[in-house]
Write a protein that holds these residues in place. Structure first.
Motif, mmCIF file in Angstrom:
data_model
loop_
_atom_site.group_PDB
_atom_site.id
_atom_site.type_symbol
_atom_site.label_atom_id
_atom_site.label_comp_id
_atom_site.label_asym_id
_atom_site.label_seq_id
_atom_site.Cartn_x
_atom_site.Cartn_y
_atom_site.Cartn_z
ATOM 1 N N VAL A 35 72.008 63.595 48.229
ATOM 2 C CA VAL A 35 71.834 64.012 47.066
ATOM 3 C C VAL A 35 70.737 63.356 46.292
ATOM 4 O O VAL A 35 70.107 63.844 45.539
ATOM 5 C CB VAL A 35 73.164 64.004 46.119
ATOM 6 N N ASP A 36 70.465 62.153 46.835
ATOM 7 C CA ASP A 36 69.450 61.299 46.009
ATOM 8 C C ASP A 36 68.247 61.625 46.597
ATOM 9 O O ASP A 36 66.998 61.827 46.122
ATOM 10 C CB ASP A 36 69.647 59.994 46.194
ATOM 11 N N ARG A 37 68.041 62.061 47.826
ATOM 12 C CA ARG A 37 66.759 62.483 48.684
ATOM 13 C C ARG A 37 66.360 63.927 48.152
ATOM 14 O O ARG A 37 65.365 64.168 47.973
ATOM 15 C CB ARG A 37 67.051 62.682 50.256
ATOM 16 N N VAL A 38 67.459 64.791 47.972
ATOM 17 C CA VAL A 38 67.093 65.878 47.357
ATOM 18 C C VAL A 38 66.539 66.045 46.248
ATOM 19 O O VAL A 38 65.554 66.719 45.837
ATOM 20 C CB VAL A 38 68.810 67.052 47.363
ATOM 21 N N MET A 39 67.116 65.144 45.189
ATOM 22 C CA MET A 39 66.300 65.176 43.813
ATOM 23 C C MET A 39 64.992 64.334 44.011
ATOM 24 O O MET A 39 64.102 64.702 43.304
ATOM 25 C CB MET A 39 67.354 64.020 42.939
ATOM 26 N N ALA A 40 64.785 63.323 44.957
ATOM 27 C CA ALA A 40 63.645 62.833 45.270
ATOM 28 C C ALA A 40 62.417 63.761 45.327
ATOM 29 O O ALA A 40 61.605 63.826 44.921
ATOM 30 C CB ALA A 40 63.807 61.854 46.124
ATOM 31 N N GLU A 41 62.805 64.654 46.670
ATOM 32 C CA GLU A 41 62.011 65.810 46.964
ATOM 33 C C GLU A 41 61.511 66.862 45.922
ATOM 34 O O GLU A 41 60.521 67.209 45.899
ATOM 35 C CB GLU A 41 62.571 66.515 48.142
ATOM 36 N N LYS A 42 62.678 66.982 45.008
ATOM 37 C CA LYS A 42 62.082 67.865 43.870
ATOM 38 C C LYS A 42 61.204 67.205 42.815
ATOM 39 O O LYS A 42 60.264 67.849 42.366
ATOM 40 C CB LYS A 42 63.546 68.115 43.033
ATOM 41 N N VAL A 43 61.385 65.731 42.730
ATOM 42 C CA VAL A 43 60.257 65.106 41.800
ATOM 43 C C VAL A 43 59.119 64.945 42.553
ATOM 44 O O VAL A 43 57.784 65.308 41.924
ATOM 45 C CB VAL A 43 60.915 63.662 41.508
ATOM 46 N N LYS A 44 58.967 64.746 44.066
ATOM 47 C CA LYS A 44 57.658 64.802 44.537
ATOM 48 C C LYS A 44 57.117 66.342 44.564
ATOM 49 O O LYS A 44 55.779 66.239 44.542
ATOM 50 C CB LYS A 44 58.109 64.275 45.885
ATOM 51 N N GLN A 45 57.776 67.033 44.573
ATOM 52 C CA GLN A 45 57.200 68.539 44.411
ATOM 53 C C GLN A 45 56.499 68.767 43.277
ATOM 54 O O GLN A 45 55.347 69.232 42.847
ATOM 55 C CB GLN A 45 58.045 69.625 44.680
ATOM 56 N N ALA A 46 57.460 68.195 41.972
ATOM 57 C CA ALA A 46 56.725 68.509 40.588
ATOM 58 C C ALA A 46 55.502 67.309 40.432
ATOM 59 O O ALA A 46 54.565 67.785 39.751
ATOM 60 C CB ALA A 46 57.721 67.974 39.571
ATOM 61 N N VAL A 47 55.504 66.363 40.960
ATOM 62 C CA VAL A 47 54.543 65.410 40.882
ATOM 63 C C VAL A 47 54.168 64.647 42.428
ATOM 64 O O VAL A 47 54.595 63.778 42.724
ATOM 65 C CB VAL A 47 55.069 63.931 39.902
ATOM 66 N N PRO A 48 53.246 65.426 42.913
ATOM 67 C CA PRO A 48 52.871 64.996 44.229
ATOM 68 C C PRO A 48 52.178 63.499 43.940
ATOM 69 O O PRO A 48 51.397 63.314 43.264
ATOM 70 C CB PRO A 48 51.956 65.781 44.564
ATOM 71 N N GLY A 49 52.526 62.662 44.872
ATOM 72 C CA GLY A 49 52.000 61.163 44.745
ATOM 73 C C GLY A 49 52.806 60.347 44.083
ATOM 74 O O GLY A 49 52.498 59.162 43.840
ATOM 75 N N ILE A 50 53.974 60.911 43.482
ATOM 76 C CA ILE A 50 54.765 59.913 42.658
ATOM 77 C C ILE A 50 55.433 58.627 43.507
ATOM 78 O O ILE A 50 55.689 57.470 42.829
ATOM 79 C CB ILE A 50 56.141 60.658 42.223
ATOM 80 N N GLN A 51 55.455 58.891 44.719
ATOM 81 C CA GLN A 51 55.920 57.363 45.449
ATOM 82 C C GLN A 51 54.699 56.486 45.455
ATOM 83 O O GLN A 51 54.909 55.313 45.596
ATOM 84 C CB GLN A 51 56.035 57.613 46.979
ATOM 85 N N GLU A 52 53.411 56.918 44.908
ATOM 86 C CA GLU A 52 52.359 55.918 44.890
ATOM 87 C C GLU A 52 52.472 55.233 43.507
ATOM 88 O O GLU A 52 52.567 53.842 43.215
ATOM 89 C CB GLU A 52 50.985 56.583 44.881
ATOM 90 N N ALA A 53 53.019 56.001 42.616
ATOM 91 C CA ALA A 53 53.613 55.220 41.245
ATOM 92 C C ALA A 53 54.822 54.519 41.237
ATOM 93 O O ALA A 53 54.636 53.157 40.584
ATOM 94 C CB ALA A 53 53.710 56.451 40.266
ATOM 95 N N ALA A 54 55.610 54.587 42.248
ATOM 96 C CA ALA A 54 56.672 53.750 42.388
ATOM 97 C C ALA A 54 56.461 52.657 43.083
ATOM 98 O O ALA A 54 56.573 51.452 42.718
ATOM 99 C CB ALA A 54 57.920 54.619 43.351
ATOM 100 N N ARG A 55 55.439 52.758 44.042
ATOM 101 C CA ARG A 55 54.955 51.562 44.807
ATOM 102 C C ARG A 55 54.225 50.596 43.831
ATOM 103 O O ARG A 55 54.162 49.398 43.931
ATOM 104 C CB ARG A 55 54.044 52.021 45.962
ATOM 105 N N ILE A 56 53.185 51.312 42.916
ATOM 106 C CA ILE A 56 52.430 50.235 42.256
ATOM 107 C C ILE A 56 53.296 49.421 41.142
ATOM 108 O O ILE A 56 53.149 48.364 40.687
ATOM 109 C CB ILE A 56 51.446 50.962 41.396
ATOM 110 N N ASN A 57 54.439 50.122 40.728
ATOM 111 C CA ASN A 57 55.302 49.424 39.948
ATOM 112 C C ASN A 57 56.054 48.326 40.680
ATOM 113 O O ASN A 57 56.176 47.150 39.768
ATOM 114 C CB ASN A 57 56.541 50.298 39.471
ATOM 115 N N ARG A 58 56.313 48.541 42.060
ATOM 116 C CA ARG A 58 56.943 47.444 42.738
ATOM 117 C C ARG A 58 55.660 46.267 42.899
ATOM 118 O O ARG A 58 56.231 45.117 42.789
ATOM 119 C CB ARG A 58 57.293 47.904 43.969
#
Length: 270
Positions: A35-58
């Motif tokens: 269920v978390d992965r499903v939500m993450a995929e929806k977020v990624k579709q809305a904002v392609p590249g959001i994984q990069e935003a998570a990475r730079i926060n880290r």
């Protein structure tokens, strides 16, 4: 190797998504549910590249801890720490100085369970299972009393957690700021819609409709700046997360827009 039964506490509802577990997935972690992965995929579709935003926060977390250590801080309170992944506060801090002490705080039971496993053999780090909206329960916890000395500077970290607070985040932070002694530092990263309003609104809508463990409240620059109270912002001030003293290309997202999804700042208590 950690087994599934060890990191999933009893009575965790695996049908409801969690912000902490979704963030874990975006960072490439394995402590999340379908269920978390499903939500993450929806977020990624809305904002392609959001994984990069998570990475730079880290990446900012590491820079913040190393900066505070360079200023003499040897103890840290990481509030809303999330599920442990590479480059945790205690790993960064204790690599620089093994004497550093760290207390994590999170309300997500998977985050707490996995942290307890990771920290079992570390007598200079611990985690409090608590809601950060109850500062007294955290500041008076046995873990904080054992590891943190409020007569010495403390590094406070609130990274991508305050946008889960709907209203009085400034008043909430005041309790933590007041408890910290002179010379302490406060690091904040916070989601904003200042530069990418449509994309952030889409992300907030996805999270808020998901019946996850809270709603997202992006804030403007002035609202986030006010969270530092009378602490003195360190140069370059409150800026896009990737722009806070990047040490190399890895601290910035390749897509410049992903650097603008959150603000970051560090301030010192006079």
């Amino acid at each position: 190797m950690t087994t599934r039964s060890e990191w999933i506490p009893p009575n965790v509802d695996e049908t409801q998504p969690s912000g902490a577990r979704t963030y874990d997935f975006l960072l490439g972690g394995a402590h999340n549910f379908e269920v978390d992965r499903v939500m993450a995929e929806k977020v990624k579709q809305a904002v392609p590249g959001i994984q990069e935003a998570a990475r730079i926060n880290r990446a900012f977390l590491g820079r913040a801890v190393r900066f505070m250590i360079s200023q003499g801080v040897r103890q840290f309170l990481d509030v809303g720490s999330g599920i442990p992944t590479v480059g945790n506060v205690h790993e960064v801090a204790q690599h620089a100085d093994p004497e550093c002490r760290v207390v994590y705080v999170d309300r997500e039971r998977v985050a707490v369970a996995h942290s307890e496993l990771m920290l079992a053999a570390n007598d200079r780090a611990d985690i409090v299972h608590a809601d950060f909206r109850d500062p007294d329960s955290i500041l008076n916890s046995s873990q904080v009393r054992r590891l943190l000395n409020f007569d010495e500077p403390i590094g406070l970290l609130f990274l991508l957690v305050l946008h889960w607070v709907p209203d009085d985040s400034i008043g909430l932070l005041a309790r933590y700021r007041d408890a910290a002694p002179s010379g302490s530092y406060l690091a904040i990263t916070h989601m904003t819609a200042d530069a990418q309003q449509d994309k952030i609104s889409d992300v907030a809508g996805i999270v808020n409709r998901s019946r996850a463990d809270g709603n997202v409240f992006p804030r403007a620059y002035e609202e986030i700046a006010a969270m530092f109270g009378d602490f003195e912002l360190i140069e370059p001030g409150l800026v896009a997360t990737g722009n806070w003293r990047p040490a190399g290309p890895g601290d910035l997202a390749k897509d410049a827009e992903m650097n603008q999804l959150s603000y970051a700042g560090i301030a010192r208590k006079p």
